[in-house]
Design a protein around this motif. Structure first.
Motif, PDB file in Angstrom:
ATOM      1  N   ARG A 212      -2.843 -10.419 -11.164  1.00 24.98           N
ATOM      2  CA  ARG A 212      -2.933  -9.557  -9.978  1.00 24.98           C
ATOM      3  C   ARG A 212      -3.000  -8.098 -10.422  1.00 24.98           C
TER       4      ARG A 212
ATOM      5  N   GLY B  11      -5.767  -6.090  -3.483  1.00 26.11           N
ATOM      6  CA  GLY B  11      -5.901  -4.652  -3.603  1.00 26.11           C
ATOM      7  C   GLY B  11      -7.211  -4.142  -3.008  1.00 26.11           C
TER       8      GLY B  11
ATOM      9  N   ASP C  99      -1.457   2.039 -12.217  1.00 24.74           N
ATOM     10  CA  ASP C  99      -2.184   1.676 -10.999  1.00 24.74           C
ATOM     11  C   ASP C  99      -2.225   2.894 -10.075  1.00 24.74           C
TER      12      ASP C  99
ATOM     13  N   ASN D   5      -1.925   2.505  -6.100  1.00 26.74           N
ATOM     14  CA  ASN D   5      -0.596   2.285  -5.526  1.00 26.74           C
ATOM     15  C   ASN D   5       0.450   3.236  -6.096  1.00 26.74           C
TER      16      ASN D   5
ATOM     17  N   TYR E 198       3.259  -7.630  -7.481  1.00 24.67           N
ATOM     18  CA  TYR E 198       2.305  -7.448  -6.392  1.00 24.67           C
ATOM     19  C   TYR E 198       2.392  -8.510  -5.300  1.00 24.67           C
TER      20      TYR E 198
ATOM     21  N   TYR F 221      -2.088 -10.947  -3.904  1.00 28.82           N
ATOM     22  CA  TYR F 221      -2.563  -9.567  -3.789  1.00 28.82           C
ATOM     23  C   TYR F 221      -3.957  -9.410  -4.384  1.00 28.82           C
TER      24      TYR F 221
ATOM     25  N   VAL G 211       1.907  -2.454  -1.049  1.00 28.62           N
ATOM     26  CA  VAL G 211       2.663  -3.027  -2.162  1.00 28.62           C
ATOM     27  C   VAL G 211       4.114  -2.611  -2.040  1.00 28.62           C
TER      28      VAL G 211
ATOM     29  N   ARG H 226       3.074  -9.811 -13.118  1.00 25.66           N
ATOM     30  CA  ARG H 226       2.195  -9.142 -12.165  1.00 25.66           C
ATOM     31  C   ARG H 226       2.288  -9.800 -10.779  1.00 25.66           C
TER      32      ARG H 226
END
Length: 425
Positions: A367, A421, A386, A389, A415, A419, A36, A411
């Motif tokens: 996201r 994740g 988060d 990240n 991201y 994304y 990210v 978002r």
């Protein structure tokens, strides 16, 4: 303050829309962090589009990652009529983003051994003994089990918010517990007279439960709720402008709230309405579920404390294990009735925060990363933490009714639109 104002605020917020910890392990966090990269131009463009599209009069956003501020930006006006641009000093009413602050205050008392999560609520708040449940036909029956403290933290107590059409909601409105002329003790007495919507533990149902948390903080600490939170959360974190009760001088720095009309355009909310929660000296109720005014830097300090596992700048607010507990999904898999919560994405619910349990399932879903936790506010504000990240983000805006497209776009800008994740469990 009128009952209609409080219920309208609650209803607008509502329409936005396994006990194992879901936070990613450290090894995975390091791996995900490299994926990210904050694109400032992309976020700038997203904020500008929010204003250009007429969805917001003004907006500000702040992103921290890896111990550094990676982005701050603004677009539009804090007050169009006054010609005042949105800026870093702007204060906003954060509504339900107050809830995690209340949860942190209560969990401090849990760390001190003041209560157990599975204690009956009535052990500390006896007004909630012998609760009745609406049968949906105008009658009531005894609750299948007592409300536990855990229930008021995860919205499984069965309380109403008064926005539905059934008998329990009608009884809630008649009791008028959230009238700002009530103090928290009176709020509790009135709420306890209204039957529950469901048996405790049966369903996830957003409610006045976080205001019950505030009453519990008051009862256990022996201090007024606002006094306790100021001394034990806000001041230690250096959140100098954040408060329920604001001085008159602060009103000039408060961003105006804008209501979308039938024509689709935003119109400025009357100052009389805007003042009620924070600038009316006759207000007696300090809600646990709403009411804080904050600057974006202040709220980022709160979210950074959570990202820091309960500590910020050498000040510890909670133990790391307590933060992990709050940020874990506490909804039993058999709790399948979850109202509008699934509209937030592939999430469960912890203590006063939603918790992402799996990767985004559709292209339109917000996201984010497995293990993140977040909440939002009636006027379209949002924050999330988060851990995968090492990132936390805050979006401030004052748009009514709640507009989830602002969160989706922010978002995606943070991201990237595709994304997914880490896979998580």
């Amino acid at each position: 303050m009128s009952r209609k104002f409080v219920l309208a605020a609650v209803a607008a917020s509502l329409l936005c829309a396994q006990a194992a910890p879901t936070i990613a392990a450290p090894a995975r966090a390091a791996e995900a962090s490299a994926s990210v990269k904050i694109d400032k131009a992309r976020i700038n463009a997203a904020l500008k589009a929010m204003v250009d599209s007429g969805r917001a009069a003004g907006v500000s956003a702040l992103v921290w990652q890896g111990g550094q501020e990676r982005y701050f930006g603004v677009a539009g006006m804090a007050d169009r009529e006054a010609g005042k641009p949105m800026d870093r000093s702007a204060l906003v009413q954060i509504f339900s983003m107050t809830k995690p602050v209340t949860g942190v205050a209560l969990m401090q008392l849990w760390e001190q051994g003041k209560f157990g999560l599975d204690d009956p609520l009535a052990r500390y708040l006896p007004e909630f003994a012998d609760m009745k449940v609406s049968d949906g036909q105008g009658g009531v029956r005894p609750a299948a089990r007592p409300i536990l403290v855990r229930d008021i933290l995860r919205h499984t107590a069965g309380f109403s918010y008064g926005w539905g059409e059934g008998p329990a909601d009608a009884a809630f409105r008649a009791a008028d517990p959230l009238n700002l002329n009530n103090d928290l003790a009176e709020f509790g007495r009135r709420l306890a007279t209204a039957p529950l919507l469901y048996d405790p533990g049966e369903r996830w149902s957003y409610s006045a439960a976080v205001d019950v948390q505030a009453l519990l903080v008051e009862r256990l600490s022996g201090q007024p709720f606002e006094t306790y939170v100021k001394a034990n959360v806000l001041e230690p974190l250096g959140m100098r402008t954040t408060a329920w009760t604001q001085p008159e001088a602060a009103f000039a720095g408060l961003a105006a709230t804008y209501q979308r009309g039938a024509d689709g355009k935003l119109a400025r909310q009357d100052d009389v309405v805007t003042r009620r929660m924070n600038f009316d000296p006759s207000r007696r109720l300090t809600m646990g579920g709403a009411g804080l005014v904050a600057s974006i830097d202040d709220y980022a300090r709160f979210s950074r404390m959570l990202l820091g596992q309960g500590a910020l700048d050498g000040v510890r607010i909670l133990k790391p294990s307590t933060v992990r507990l709050m940020a874990s999904d506490h909804l039993d898999p058999r709790v399948t009735a979850r109202s509008w919560l699934p509209g937030k994405g592939a999430v469960g619910f912890g203590f006063d925060v939603a918790v992402r349990n799996s990767q985004p399932q559709t292209p339109s879903e917000n996201r984010g990363a497995v293990g993140e936790y977040f909440w939002d506010g009636m006027a379209s504000t949002v924050f999330w933490v988060d851990p995968a990240n090492q990132l936390t983000a805050v979006l401030f805006v004052q748009t009514l009714p709640f507009d989830g497209t602002l969160h989706r776009d922010f978002r995606a800008a943070v991201y990237g639109p595709d994304y997914l994740g880490p896979k998580g469990d």
